[in-house]
Design a protein around this motif. Structure first.
Motif, PDB file in Angstrom:
ATOM      1  N   GLU A 103      64.826 -29.655 -57.637  1.00  0.00           N
ATOM      2  CA  GLU A 103      63.617 -29.141 -57.007  1.00  0.00           C
ATOM      3  C   GLU A 103      62.687 -28.562 -58.075  1.00  0.00           C
ATOM      4  N   ILE A 104      63.254 -27.983 -59.128  1.00  0.00           N
ATOM      5  CA  ILE A 104      62.446 -27.392 -60.203  1.00  0.00           C
ATOM      6  C   ILE A 104      61.628 -28.469 -60.908  1.00  0.00           C
ATOM      7  N   PHE A 105      62.198 -29.651 -61.122  1.00  0.00           N
ATOM      8  CA  PHE A 105      61.463 -30.762 -61.731  1.00  0.00           C
ATOM      9  C   PHE A 105      60.244 -31.106 -60.882  1.00  0.00           C
ATOM     10  N   ALA A 106      60.453 -31.238 -59.564  1.00  0.00           N
ATOM     11  CA  ALA A 106      59.356 -31.592 -58.660  1.00  0.00           C
ATOM     12  C   ALA A 106      58.305 -30.481 -58.636  1.00  0.00           C
ATOM     13  N   TRP A 107      58.743 -29.243 -58.579  1.00  0.00           N
ATOM     14  CA  TRP A 107      57.808 -28.114 -58.579  1.00  0.00           C
ATOM     15  C   TRP A 107      56.990 -28.110 -59.867  1.00  0.00           C
TER      16      TRP A 107
END
Length: 87
Positions: free
Chosen positions: A68-72
């Motif tokens: 999720e951090i990559f997408a954020w």
């Protein structure tokens, strides 16, 4: 990490199906808006891995380590306006 355009997975022009038939129809599990008004959608694929797609720059990303951090982070840095859905 593997990052590639979703167009790579599109059906060939001679195919009788549509390009969307090659992409998982799963609903997004989360989404992150960008400053320019686009959205990064995160999907949980049938094998449990995550993939993401940006409606601004069109980036499609998939790896076993996508988080999720990559997408954020992508949503935080992408400055492309959303693609028009009209063809």
């Amino acid at each position: 990490m593997t990052v590639t355009s979703i167009a790579t997975f599109a059906a060939p022009a001679s195919s009788t199906g549509t390009a969307s038939a090659c992409v998982s129809p799963l609903a997004p599990t989360s989404s992150y808006p960008t400053e320019a008004g686009a959205v990064v959608y995160v999907y949980t694929d049938s094998d449990g891995s995550l993939s993401s797609e940006c409606t601004g720059c069109g980036e499609y990303a998939w790896t076993l380590e996508l988080t999720e951090i990559f997408a954020w982070h992508h949503a935080w840095t992408c400055r492309k306006k959303p693609h028009s859905s009209a063809a």
